[in-house]
Enzyme design. Structure first.
Site, PDB file in Angstrom:
ATOM      1  N   GLY A  24      12.184  -5.904 -10.812  1.00 57.69           N
ATOM      2  CA  GLY A  24      13.499  -5.622 -11.321  1.00 57.69           C
ATOM      3  C   GLY A  24      14.343  -6.283 -10.642  1.00 57.69           C
ATOM      4  O   GLY A  24      14.262  -7.271 -10.187  1.00 57.69           O
ATOM      5  N   VAL A  83      15.801  -5.964  -8.070  1.00 60.06           N
ATOM      6  CA  VAL A  83      16.041  -6.195  -6.452  1.00 60.06           C
ATOM      7  C   VAL A  83      14.657  -7.061  -6.501  1.00 60.06           C
ATOM      8  O   VAL A  83      14.679  -8.227  -5.650  1.00 60.06           O
ATOM      9  CB  VAL A  83      15.514  -4.691  -5.716  1.00 60.06           C
ATOM     10  N   GLY A  84      13.605  -6.851  -6.986  1.00 60.45           N
ATOM     11  CA  GLY A  84      12.203  -7.678  -6.678  1.00 60.45           C
ATOM     12  C   GLY A  84      12.545  -8.921  -7.234  1.00 60.45           C
ATOM     13  O   GLY A  84      12.141  -9.933  -6.370  1.00 60.45           O
ATOM     14  N   GLY A  88       7.408  -4.067  -8.218  1.00 56.80           N
ATOM     15  CA  GLY A  88       8.623  -3.778  -8.866  1.00 56.80           C
ATOM     16  C   GLY A  88       9.400  -5.089  -8.894  1.00 56.80           C
ATOM     17  O   GLY A  88      10.137  -5.369  -8.260  1.00 56.80           O
ATOM     18  N   LYS A 137      26.706  10.783  -2.679  1.00 62.70           N
ATOM     19  CA  LYS A 137      25.882  10.455  -3.791  1.00 62.70           C
ATOM     20  C   LYS A 137      26.275  11.504  -4.978  1.00 62.70           C
ATOM     21  O   LYS A 137      26.446  12.631  -4.621  1.00 62.70           O
ATOM     22  CB  LYS A 137      24.300  10.801  -3.691  1.00 62.70           C
TER      23      LYS A 137
HETATM   24  P1  NAD Z   1      14.922  -1.796 -11.552  1.00 64.60           P
HETATM   25  O1  NAD Z   1      14.974  -0.627 -12.648  1.00 64.60           O
HETATM   26  O2  NAD Z   1      16.040  -2.942 -12.154  1.00 64.60           O
HETATM   27  O3  NAD Z   1      13.747  -2.394 -11.352  1.00 64.60           O
HETATM   28  C1  NAD Z   1      12.574  -1.490 -11.056  1.00 64.60           C
HETATM   29  C2  NAD Z   1      11.226  -2.173 -11.401  1.00 64.60           C
HETATM   30  O4  NAD Z   1      10.283  -1.372 -10.880  1.00 64.60           O
HETATM   31  C3  NAD Z   1      11.122  -2.426 -12.879  1.00 64.60           C
HETATM   32  O5  NAD Z   1      10.593  -3.548 -13.172  1.00 64.60           O
HETATM   33  C4  NAD Z   1       9.869  -1.267 -13.243  1.00 64.60           C
HETATM   34  O6  NAD Z   1       9.245  -1.693 -14.253  1.00 64.60           O
HETATM   35  C5  NAD Z   1       9.154  -1.315 -11.724  1.00 64.60           C
HETATM   36  N1  NAD Z   1       8.325  -0.128 -11.618  1.00 64.60           N
HETATM   37  C6  NAD Z   1       8.868   1.169 -11.782  1.00 64.60           C
HETATM   38  N2  NAD Z   1       7.874   1.970 -11.324  1.00 64.60           N
HETATM   39  C7  NAD Z   1       6.963   1.001 -10.662  1.00 64.60           C
HETATM   40  C8  NAD Z   1       5.742   1.351 -10.410  1.00 64.60           C
HETATM   41  N3  NAD Z   1       5.261   2.578  -9.667  1.00 64.60           N
HETATM   42  N4  NAD Z   1       4.826   0.203  -9.742  1.00 64.60           N
HETATM   43  C9  NAD Z   1       5.149  -1.014 -10.110  1.00 64.60           C
HETATM   44  N5  NAD Z   1       6.263  -1.266 -10.639  1.00 64.60           N
HETATM   45  C10 NAD Z   1       7.139  -0.208 -10.862  1.00 64.60           C
HETATM   46  O7  NAD Z   1      15.495  -1.048 -10.438  1.00 64.60           O
HETATM   47  P2  NAD Z   1      16.247  -1.821  -9.025  1.00 64.60           P
HETATM   48  O8  NAD Z   1      17.605  -1.764  -9.171  1.00 64.60           O
HETATM   49  O9  NAD Z   1      15.644  -3.200  -8.941  1.00 64.60           O
HETATM   50  O10 NAD Z   1      15.732  -0.937  -7.742  1.00 64.60           O
HETATM   51  C11 NAD Z   1      14.469  -0.857  -7.303  1.00 64.60           C
HETATM   52  C12 NAD Z   1      14.589  -0.145  -6.100  1.00 64.60           C
HETATM   53  O11 NAD Z   1      15.399  -0.322  -5.233  1.00 64.60           O
HETATM   54  C13 NAD Z   1      14.972   1.380  -6.582  1.00 64.60           C
HETATM   55  O12 NAD Z   1      14.287   2.424  -5.421  1.00 64.60           O
HETATM   56  C14 NAD Z   1      16.290   1.536  -6.008  1.00 64.60           C
HETATM   57  O13 NAD Z   1      16.871   2.738  -5.655  1.00 64.60           O
HETATM   58  C15 NAD Z   1      16.384   0.520  -4.813  1.00 64.60           C
HETATM   59  N6  NAD Z   1      17.713  -0.306  -4.594  1.00 64.60           N
HETATM   60  C16 NAD Z   1      18.245  -0.866  -5.220  1.00 64.60           C
HETATM   61  C17 NAD Z   1      19.587  -1.527  -4.914  1.00 64.60           C
HETATM   62  C18 NAD Z   1      20.161  -2.575  -6.155  1.00 64.60           C
HETATM   63  O14 NAD Z   1      20.937  -3.362  -5.639  1.00 64.60           O
HETATM   64  N7  NAD Z   1      19.671  -2.511  -7.133  1.00 64.60           N
HETATM   65  C19 NAD Z   1      20.048  -1.624  -3.774  1.00 64.60           C
HETATM   66  C20 NAD Z   1      19.225  -0.827  -2.777  1.00 64.60           C
HETATM   67  C21 NAD Z   1      18.237  -0.074  -3.172  1.00 64.60           C
END
Ligand code: NAD
Length: 371
Positions: A180, A182-183, A178, A78
């Site tokens: 975003g 992933v969600g 969340g 990282k």
């Molecule tokens: P993102 O920024 O696209 O989405 C995150 C979402 O979470 C946003 O909609 C934000 O408004 C919301 N959010 C933030 N804090 C919040 C809270 N306290 N309560 C509710 N919602 C909240 O990020 P992402 O890429 O979707 O990643 C999300 C998580 O998954 C992170 O922890 C990241 O490290 C992990 N992750 C991501 C990937 C990937 O492929 N993008 C892969 C593995 C792990």
């Protein structure tokens, strides 16, 4: 510059730690290459004002375990760059290019995107030193957040896990913390299997509709800059209300440590798929396990993104990437949950055991000296 920080080392790593500083442009950055037994390490570049070296160590180790569990020919690493990722583009580009250039000879590290960095940043690094994944499509990249690589893996973890907790995905009620990258894709793929999204949250609040939320409509709203709370239907609650929602599957896809000893009792789901990294504290995972809640741990369930990045680096196509994610995440979920059933261990213990067995076998093939 290398720092003597061996007090944090164990038998797995870290192998190398680099601190890069260039005060004339305000560059301060760190790379932790944790373990390279499986191959050159791959891991995201995180940019934030409040990142720490300690966080970099933990995330590098998490990548070692995730990559080993996914059977990738890559070790874990990282890197972190200190600074506000929303700084002017020219300044950000200069910092990222300078950091990458300083690591131009570090063949054991391949940059990937993470919080605060994206495919454009990866393109700058590719241009500078040739070693990055998560590139724009024009450079042969597969935009993993756009195609939903991690959500796709979560959906396959769900299919396997559902058999272990008497659930059928058709009609299963899903709540997502969340909405975003992933969600929203997890919601989309699960809805295609007949699951019903009953709640979704973002930083502004929680949207709840027990009769089912139109996933395509909600994704469109998020993609145009709106909050889940701007949705015309359903009830709007505060951000943490998503924890209390009556549902079958709960997916954390936001921040670390959101479920802890003090709020674990509020979760009502039978199955948890960890989309975010380290979203539950160890104590909360144990309590929920004892209550009969099945948890598919982060580095098994959310490996789709890094599988996509690693395969893109080897020149794979999107369809072969999706087939591999389905196969690897599905098979690992089955292996972990079978061990949970047979030995009564926690899912995270079973997952760690599997990753460490693979890693130690790979370490056994290495010469002692890694340089
Ligand atoms: P993102 O920024 O696209 O989405 C995150 C979402 O979470 C946003 O909609 C934000 O408004 C919301 N959010 C933030 N804090 C919040 C809270 N306290 N309560 C509710 N919602 C909240 O990020 P992402 O890429 O979707 O990643 C999300 C998580 O998954 C992170 O922890 C990241 O490290 C992990 N992750 C991501 C990937 C990937 O492929 N993008 C892969 C593995 C792990």
């Amino acid at each position: 510059m290398m720092e003597d920080k061996f007090q944090s080392a164990d038998e797995l790593g870290p192998a190398k730690i680099f601190h890069v500083q260039e005060p004339s442009i305000g560059l301060r950055a760190t790379l932790v290459v944790d373990n390279v037994a499986c191959g050159p390490s791959i891991g995201g570049l995180r940019m934030a004002a409040d990142v720490t070296t300690e966080e970099c160590f933990r995330l590098a180790r998490a990548m070692t375990l995730k990559n080993a569990a996914a059977g990738l020919a890559h070790g874990g690493a990282k890197s972190v760059l200190y600074g506000d990722p929303r700084m002017p583009r020219e300044q950000k580009e200069r910092l990222i290019r300078t950091f990458a250039y300083a690591l131009r000879n570090e063949q054991d590290y391949i940059f990937g995107p993470d919080m605060g960095t994206d495919e454009t940043c990866m393109a700058w690094i590719k241009d500078e030193i040739g070693r990055s994944a998560g590139l724009p499509a024009e450079l042969g990249g597969i935009p993993l957040d756009e195609v939903g690589a991690t959500g796709w893996g979560l959906c396959h973890a769900a299919e396997v896990a559902a058999h272990h907790c008497d659930l059928t995905l058709r009609g299963a009620r899903v709540a997502i913390q969340g909405f975003g990258a992933v969600g929203k894709h997890a919601a989309r793929f699960l809805a295609a299997k007949g699951a019903v999204l009953v709640a979704a949250s973002d930083t502004h609040g929680t949207l709840i509709d027990p009769s089912g939320i139109d996933v395509a409509q909600l994704i469109h709203a998020k993609d145009t800059g709106k909050s889940v709370c701007d949705h015309p239907r359903g009830n709007k609650r505060d951000r943490d209300a998503v924890i209390d929602v009556d549902c079958d599957i709960w997916i954390p896809a936001a921040r670390p440590d959101v479920i802890r000893d003090d709020n674990a009792h509020r979760l009502k789901a039978k199955l948890v798929l960890q989309g975010a990294n380290i979203p539950f504290t160890p104590g909360a995972e144990r309590t929920l396990h004892q209550r009969g809640v099945l948890i598919v741990p982060d580095f098994i369930a959310n490996a789709g993104g890094v599988i996509c990045a690693a395969m893109e680096y080897q020149g794979a196509t999107q369809s072969s990437v999706f087939a591999s994610i389905a196969e690897k995440v599905g098979a690992n979920t089955e292996m972990v949950l079978a061990q949970v059933q047979a030995q009564g261990v926690l899912p995270r213990e079973a997952a760690l055991d599997m990753a460490l067995r693979r890693l130690k076998r790979a370490m056994g093939y290495r010469r002692f000296v890694i340089f």
